[in-house]
Motif scaffolding. Structure first.
Motif, PDB file in Angstrom:
ATOM      1  N   VAL A  48      -4.296  -7.858  -7.458  1.00 27.68           N
ATOM      2  CA  VAL A  48      -3.668  -6.602  -7.833  1.00 27.68           C
ATOM      3  C   VAL A  48      -2.157  -6.765  -7.995  1.00 27.68           C
ATOM      4  CG1 VAL A  48      -3.180  -4.223  -7.127  1.00 27.68           C
ATOM      5  CG2 VAL A  48      -5.434  -5.229  -6.684  1.00 27.68           C
ATOM      6  N   ALA A  49      -1.501  -7.307  -6.963  1.00 28.67           N
ATOM      7  CA  ALA A  49      -0.039  -7.370  -6.990  1.00 28.67           C
ATOM      8  C   ALA A  49       0.446  -8.479  -6.084  1.00 28.67           C
ATOM      9  CB  ALA A  49       0.569  -6.042  -6.562  1.00 28.67           C
ATOM     10  N   PHE A  50       1.673  -8.926  -6.368  1.00 28.25           N
ATOM     11  CA  PHE A  50       2.297 -10.019  -5.622  1.00 28.25           C
ATOM     12  C   PHE A  50       3.771  -9.711  -5.415  1.00 28.25           C
ATOM     13  CE2 PHE A  50       3.475 -14.293  -4.506  1.00 28.25           C
ATOM     14  CZ  PHE A  50       4.686 -14.509  -5.128  1.00 28.25           C
ATOM     15  N   ILE A  51       4.269 -10.109  -4.251  1.00 32.15           N
ATOM     16  CA  ILE A  51       5.706 -10.022  -4.021  1.00 32.15           C
ATOM     17  C   ILE A  51       6.137 -11.270  -3.259  1.00 32.15           C
ATOM     18  CG2 ILE A  51       5.410  -8.597  -1.935  1.00 32.15           C
ATOM     19  CD1 ILE A  51       8.106  -7.228  -2.774  1.00 32.15           C
ATOM     20  N   SER A  52       7.172 -11.914  -3.765  1.00 34.25           N
ATOM     21  CA  SER A  52       7.641 -13.146  -3.140  1.00 34.25           C
ATOM     22  C   SER A  52       8.573 -12.837  -1.973  1.00 34.25           C
ATOM     23  CB  SER A  52       8.361 -14.013  -4.177  1.00 34.25           C
ATOM     24  OG  SER A  52       9.602 -13.426  -4.511  1.00 34.25           O
ATOM     25  N   THR A  53       8.995 -13.895  -1.305  1.00 33.34           N
ATOM     26  CA  THR A  53       9.927 -13.718  -0.188  1.00 33.34           C
ATOM     27  C   THR A  53      11.239 -13.086  -0.641  1.00 33.34           C
ATOM     28  OG1 THR A  53      10.702 -15.979  -0.503  1.00 33.34           O
ATOM     29  CG2 THR A  53       8.971 -15.639   1.136  1.00 33.34           C
ATOM     30  N   ASP A  54      11.616 -13.332  -1.902  1.00 32.74           N
ATOM     31  CA  ASP A  54      12.849 -12.729  -2.414  1.00 32.74           C
ATOM     32  C   ASP A  54      12.555 -11.614  -3.404  1.00 32.74           C
ATOM     33  OD1 ASP A  54      13.706 -15.467  -4.722  1.00 32.74           O
ATOM     34  OD2 ASP A  54      11.833 -14.454  -4.249  1.00 32.74           O
ATOM     35  N   SER A  55      11.381 -10.995  -3.228  1.00 32.26           N
ATOM     36  CA  SER A  55      10.988  -9.767  -3.930  1.00 32.26           C
ATOM     37  C   SER A  55      10.800  -9.909  -5.435  1.00 32.26           C
ATOM     38  CB  SER A  55      11.960  -8.615  -3.613  1.00 32.26           C
ATOM     39  OG  SER A  55      11.858  -8.268  -2.250  1.00 32.26           O
ATOM     40  N   ILE A  56      10.438 -11.095  -5.887  1.00 25.49           N
ATOM     41  CA  ILE A  56       9.946 -11.237  -7.257  1.00 25.49           C
ATOM     42  C   ILE A  56       8.517 -10.715  -7.266  1.00 25.49           C
ATOM     43  CG2 ILE A  56       9.300 -12.868  -9.053  1.00 25.49           C
ATOM     44  CD1 ILE A  56      11.606 -14.649  -8.028  1.00 25.49           C
ATOM     45  N   PHE A  67       1.380   0.817 -10.423  1.00 25.21           N
ATOM     46  CA  PHE A  67       1.493   0.358  -9.034  1.00 25.21           C
ATOM     47  C   PHE A  67       2.808  -0.386  -8.850  1.00 25.21           C
ATOM     48  CE2 PHE A  67      -3.332  -0.141  -7.941  1.00 25.21           C
ATOM     49  CZ  PHE A  67      -3.555   1.145  -8.392  1.00 25.21           C
ATOM     50  N   THR A  68       3.385  -0.245  -7.655  1.00 24.65           N
ATOM     51  CA  THR A  68       4.598  -0.973  -7.299  1.00 24.65           C
ATOM     52  C   THR A  68       4.459  -1.494  -5.880  1.00 24.65           C
ATOM     53  OG1 THR A  68       5.950   0.471  -8.697  1.00 24.65           O
ATOM     54  CG2 THR A  68       7.094  -0.853  -7.036  1.00 24.65           C
ATOM     55  N   THR A  69       4.731  -2.773  -5.707  1.00 24.14           N
ATOM     56  CA  THR A  69       4.705  -3.336  -4.368  1.00 24.14           C
ATOM     57  C   THR A  69       6.129  -3.584  -3.885  1.00 24.14           C
ATOM     58  OG1 THR A  69       3.692  -5.020  -2.948  1.00 24.14           O
ATOM     59  CG2 THR A  69       4.533  -5.759  -5.079  1.00 24.14           C
ATOM     60  N   SER A  70       6.314  -3.460  -2.587  1.00 24.03           N
ATOM     61  CA  SER A  70       7.620  -3.687  -1.979  1.00 24.03           C
ATOM     62  C   SER A  70       7.407  -4.221  -0.581  1.00 24.03           C
ATOM     63  CB  SER A  70       8.437  -2.391  -1.950  1.00 24.03           C
ATOM     64  OG  SER A  70       7.772  -1.402  -1.182  1.00 24.03           O
ATOM     65  N   ARG A  71       8.481  -4.660   0.029  1.00 25.29           N
ATOM     66  CA  ARG A  71       8.386  -5.161   1.399  1.00 25.29           C
ATOM     67  C   ARG A  71       9.628  -4.793   2.175  1.00 25.29           C
ATOM     68  NH1 ARG A  71       7.375 -11.293   0.824  1.00 25.29           N
ATOM     69  NH2 ARG A  71       7.541 -11.257   3.106  1.00 25.29           N
ATOM     70  N   TYR A  79       4.240  -2.828   1.191  1.00 29.47           N
ATOM     71  CA  TYR A  79       3.713  -1.557   0.697  1.00 29.47           C
ATOM     72  C   TYR A  79       3.138  -1.710  -0.696  1.00 29.47           C
ATOM     73  CZ  TYR A  79       6.761   0.066   4.442  1.00 29.47           C
ATOM     74  OH  TYR A  79       7.375   0.253   5.654  1.00 29.47           O
ATOM     75  N   LEU A  80       2.212  -0.822  -1.025  1.00 30.66           N
ATOM     76  CA  LEU A  80       1.716  -0.716  -2.391  1.00 30.66           C
ATOM     77  C   LEU A  80       1.718   0.758  -2.763  1.00 30.66           C
ATOM     78  CD1 LEU A  80       0.552  -2.301  -4.832  1.00 30.66           C
ATOM     79  CD2 LEU A  80      -1.730  -1.706  -3.962  1.00 30.66           C
ATOM     80  N   GLN A  81       2.657   1.129  -3.617  1.00 41.01           N
ATOM     81  CA  GLN A  81       2.718   2.499  -4.116  1.00 41.01           C
ATOM     82  C   GLN A  81       1.837   2.581  -5.349  1.00 41.01           C
ATOM     83  OE1 GLN A  81       4.353   5.286  -2.866  1.00 41.01           O
ATOM     84  NE2 GLN A  81       3.235   6.381  -4.480  1.00 41.01           N
ATOM     85  N   MET A  82       0.866   3.470  -5.307  1.00 42.39           N
ATOM     86  CA  MET A  82      -0.098   3.600  -6.393  1.00 42.39           C
ATOM     87  C   MET A  82       0.015   4.995  -6.990  1.00 42.39           C
ATOM     88  SD  MET A  82      -3.369   1.638  -4.732  1.00 42.39           S
ATOM     89  CE  MET A  82      -3.691   2.893  -3.512  1.00 42.39           C
ATOM     90  N   ASN A  83       0.402   5.060  -8.240  1.00 45.23           N
ATOM     91  CA  ASN A  83       0.538   6.324  -8.962  1.00 45.23           C
ATOM     92  C   ASN A  83      -0.453   6.358 -10.114  1.00 45.23           C
ATOM     93  OD1 ASN A  83       2.748   6.959  -7.280  1.00 45.23           O
ATOM     94  ND2 ASN A  83       4.170   5.963  -8.691  1.00 45.23           N
ATOM     95  N   GLY A  84      -0.723   7.552 -10.608  1.00 47.11           N
ATOM     96  CA  GLY A  84      -1.638   7.680 -11.732  1.00 47.11           C
ATOM     97  C   GLY A  84      -2.994   7.065 -11.465  1.00 47.11           C
ATOM     98  N   LEU A  85      -3.526   7.306 -10.283  1.00 46.71           N
ATOM     99  CA  LEU A  85      -4.777   6.661  -9.896  1.00 46.71           C
ATOM    100  C   LEU A  85      -5.931   7.093 -10.788  1.00 46.71           C
ATOM    101  CD1 LEU A  85      -4.255   6.763  -6.069  1.00 46.71           C
ATOM    102  CD2 LEU A  85      -4.768   4.707  -7.388  1.00 46.71           C
ATOM    103  N   LYS A  86      -6.824   6.136 -11.021  1.00 48.74           N
ATOM    104  CA  LYS A  86      -7.996   6.333 -11.868  1.00 48.74           C
ATOM    105  C   LYS A  86      -9.252   6.041 -11.058  1.00 48.74           C
ATOM    106  CE  LYS A  86      -5.383   4.490 -15.800  1.00 48.74           C
ATOM    107  NZ  LYS A  86      -5.375   3.446 -16.867  1.00 48.74           N
ATOM    108  N   PRO A  87     -10.379   6.596 -11.442  1.00 54.14           N
ATOM    109  CA  PRO A  87     -11.618   6.291 -10.712  1.00 54.14           C
ATOM    110  C   PRO A  87     -11.897   4.788 -10.630  1.00 54.14           C
ATOM    111  CG  PRO A  87     -11.956   8.185 -12.119  1.00 54.14           C
ATOM    112  CD  PRO A  87     -10.584   7.655 -12.430  1.00 54.14           C
TER     113      PRO A  87
END
Length: 123
Positions: A48-56, A67-71, A79-87
């Motif tokens: 689904v998503a990936f975030i590196s140690t330096d937030s790439i 979706f947006t991931t952050s740390r 975190y995984l922010q999920m907007n516009g969710l679909k079935p």
């Protein structure tokens, strides 16, 4: 002993939003690249998503722009922010800590896994 615990999953209507959390303990969280995967009923687990140690960041095509991931390394949490969710986003969502130098989107690249949190999107 490394431990990852996901939370935040629940039932939500299509078009809604959710924020998943992944709390880490027993490992140097700031030193790990992290990922999110999901597994829908009857399907294989997928990236689904990936975030590196330096937030790439990187995302699956199916969630890009939604979706947006952050740390937060101070809180040992991703975190995984999920907007516009679909079935079709309905799945169990897992967070995982990645081995250094391994491919981002492959499950075999991840050493530690959480137990998952259920996200259900109703139409």
């Amino acid at each position: 002993q490394a431990l990852l615990v996901e939370s935040g999953g629940r039932l939500v209507q299509a078009g809604g939003s959710l924020r998943l959390s992944c709390a880490a303990s027993g490992l140097t969280f700031s030193g790990y690249d992290m990922g999110w995967f999901r597994q829908a009923p009857g399907k294989e687990r997928e990236f689904v998503a990936f975030i590196s140690t330096d937030s790439i960041r990187d995302y699956a095509e199916s969630v890009k722009g939604r979706f947006t991931t952050s740390r937060d390394n101070a809180k040992n949490t991703m975190y995984l922010q999920m907007n516009g969710l679909k079935p079709e986003d309905t799945a169990v969502y897992y967070c995982a800590a990645k081995l250094y130098g391994m491919p981002i989107k492959e499950q075999r690249s991840y050493r530690y896994w959480g137990q998952g949190t259920q996200v259900t999107v109703s139409s």
